[in-house]
Write a protein that holds these residues in place. Structure first.
Motif, short mmCIF file in Angstrom:
data_model
loop_
_atom_site.label_atom_id
_atom_site.label_comp_id
_atom_site.label_asym_id
_atom_site.label_seq_id
_atom_site.Cartn_x
_atom_site.Cartn_y
_atom_site.Cartn_z
N PHE A 23 35.79 37.41 48.81
CA PHE A 23 36.43 35.98 49.33
C PHE A 23 36.58 35.23 47.95
N GLY A 24 35.48 35.18 47.27
CA GLY A 24 35.55 34.19 46.24
C GLY A 24 36.13 34.78 44.84
N HIS A 25 36.41 35.85 44.87
CA HIS A 25 37.14 36.39 43.58
C HIS A 25 38.40 35.67 43.61
N PRO A 26 39.00 35.60 42.30
CA PRO A 26 40.08 34.84 42.15
C PRO A 26 41.45 35.45 42.92
N ASP A 27 41.51 36.71 42.80
CA ASP A 27 42.63 37.33 43.45
C ASP A 27 42.60 37.17 45.02
N THR A 28 41.48 37.27 45.52
CA THR A 28 41.25 37.09 47.26
C THR A 28 41.49 35.50 47.55
N LEU A 29 41.13 34.77 46.58
CA LEU A 29 41.25 33.28 47.00
C LEU A 29 42.92 32.84 46.74
N ALA A 30 43.33 33.67 45.88
CA ALA A 30 45.16 33.22 45.95
C ALA A 30 45.71 33.74 47.23
N ASP A 31 45.20 35.14 47.60
CA ASP A 31 45.62 35.58 48.59
C ASP A 31 45.22 34.69 50.03
N GLY A 32 44.22 34.43 50.08
CA GLY A 32 43.82 33.61 51.25
C GLY A 32 44.71 32.29 51.30
#
Length: 399
Positions: A23-32
């Motif tokens: 969840f805290g990965h940069p790409d996952t944060l952008a998705d979220g």
């Protein structure tokens, strides 16, 4: 509708690889963040005067530019992280301003408060609303009334897109996804980190050979909580043991699991994975929508994957969003009803009616599942009961 019986389960392949960006990965944060903004805007439209989801797509969110130095026992904020919400959103309806900048900031702030809990908007993160109304179509993003939003009355495929979904998860996929979920406590209204000294920029990678599953978990420790290299190594060893136990429980005897946490040794010694506030957005790394997990929260290279990223797309009539969720629900329903693995492929040419999809392909293993007539009747029934946008507006905390 086409049905084939040539599916080979990834669980039966001699080798399988699976990855999850936490969840805290940069790409996952952008998705979220993109998804949170889209859902907040959609709900505001449905609850307000339009009564329908207006045109928008915010699937180009960018995160980066942060510089927060960290060391054993401390950190220093030198440059805040930037969250730039790119895309297009309807800014007015019937001449009334919709306040889209406030919607973007509020939705992003709420999402970050959950999945990047150690950052503070205005201090360590700066949010820049950047959604425009640029288009070749008059009033597309400034509708005077619903006549300027034809999709609201008769949803049509906004693009020629292909979406594919699979069910069930393989044991490897299940372990990888649930292992990262286990770093969170889901018992309350919103998830919270399970361990106060662990950051959120986690990556879990698994390589299965036969029944042997090798898992690498990259898990950051928060620098303020780590006094020395010895303290870091001791905490990592303890964390490795806890995650190994969780992985074995998830495997339930189906696979032999060997898990390692942060196994980075160099000629100069161990390279610590330690962050000030929990995500690599703070040290120059960047995140953008569509580079990470699929709709099911995984990156599974041995499975066909949708070419569309669903996050931030209009949930009422964007093909790449609607078909992604419909395909996954349909695959899950087929598996639950008939106890068979399956893949579901959906597409429609641009401009065709959105539902039911023009092209439907269901793939099953040889000799398994219902006969073609029963399966087709089941699929058609499920598609007839799908409501857009209602079914698409399910809040998901697990991208």
């Amino acid at each position: 509708m086409q049905i084939s019986r040539s599916l080979t389960s990834v669980a039966d392949l001699p080798v399988e690889t699976v990855e999850r960006k936490g969840f805290g990965h940069p790409d996952t944060l952008a998705d979220g963040i993109a998804e949170a903004v889209s859902q907040a805007f959609s709900k505001a439209c449905l609850e307000g005067e339009p009564g329908a989801v207006l045109h928008h797509n915010v699937d180009k969110v960018y995160i980066g530019a942060g510089h927060i130095a960290s060391w054993f026992g401390g950190h220093e904020v030198r440059e805040p992280v930037v969250v730039r919400i790119n895309g297009r959103m309807s800014s007015s309806y019937g001449g009334t301003d919709l306040g889209i900048e406030d919607i973007q900031i509020a939705a992003a702030t709420e999402y970050l408060s959950v999945f990047a809990p150690h950052y503070r908007v205005g201090e360590t993160i700066r949010i820049e609303p950047n959604a425009t109304q640029h288009t070749k179509r008059p009033h597309w993003f400034t509708p005077r009334d619903l006549a300027d939003v034809p999709d609201a009355k008769e949803p049509r495929a906004s693009d020629t897109a292909l979406c594919v979904a699979h069910a069930p998860l393989s044991p490897t996929e299940y372990i990888v996804r649930e292992l990262e979920y286990a770093l969170w406590d889901w018992s309350g209204e919103h998830p919270v980190p399970r361990w106060s000294d662990v950051g959120q920029d986690v990556k879990v990678f698994a390589w299965r050979t036969g029944r042997r599953l090798e898992v690498t978990a990259c898990v950051p420790l928060l620098s303020d909580t780590v006094a020395s290299l010895d303290a870091y190594l001791e905490r990592i060893r303890h964390l490795e043991g806890e995650l190994q136990t969780i992985a074995e429980r998830l495997a339930a005897g189906r696979l032999d699991v060997r898990l390692r946490v942060n196994p980075v040794d160099t000629p100069q010694g161990h390279r610590c994975y330690m962050l000030a506030l929990g995500s690599c957005i703070e040290c120059g790394e960047e995140g953008v929508v569509g580079r990470g997990n699929g709709w099911n929260g995984l990156i599974s290279p041995l499975r066909p994957r949708s070419m569309e990223s669903p996050f931030g797309k209009n949930p009422a009539y964007h093909t790449g969003k609607v078909y992604g969720q419909v395909a996954q629900r349909l695959a899950d329903d087929i598996h639950q009803r008939f106890g068979v693995a399956c893949s579901v492929w959906l597409s429609s040419p641009n401009g065709y009616p959105l539902l039911p999809p023009h092209n439907i392909w269901v793939e099953l293993p040889p000799g398994e599942g219902p006969d073609d007539r029963e399966l087709e009747a089941f699929v058609q029934e499920r598609l007839q009961n799908t409501q857009v946008p209602g079914d698409m507006l399910v809040r998901r905390y697990r991208p």
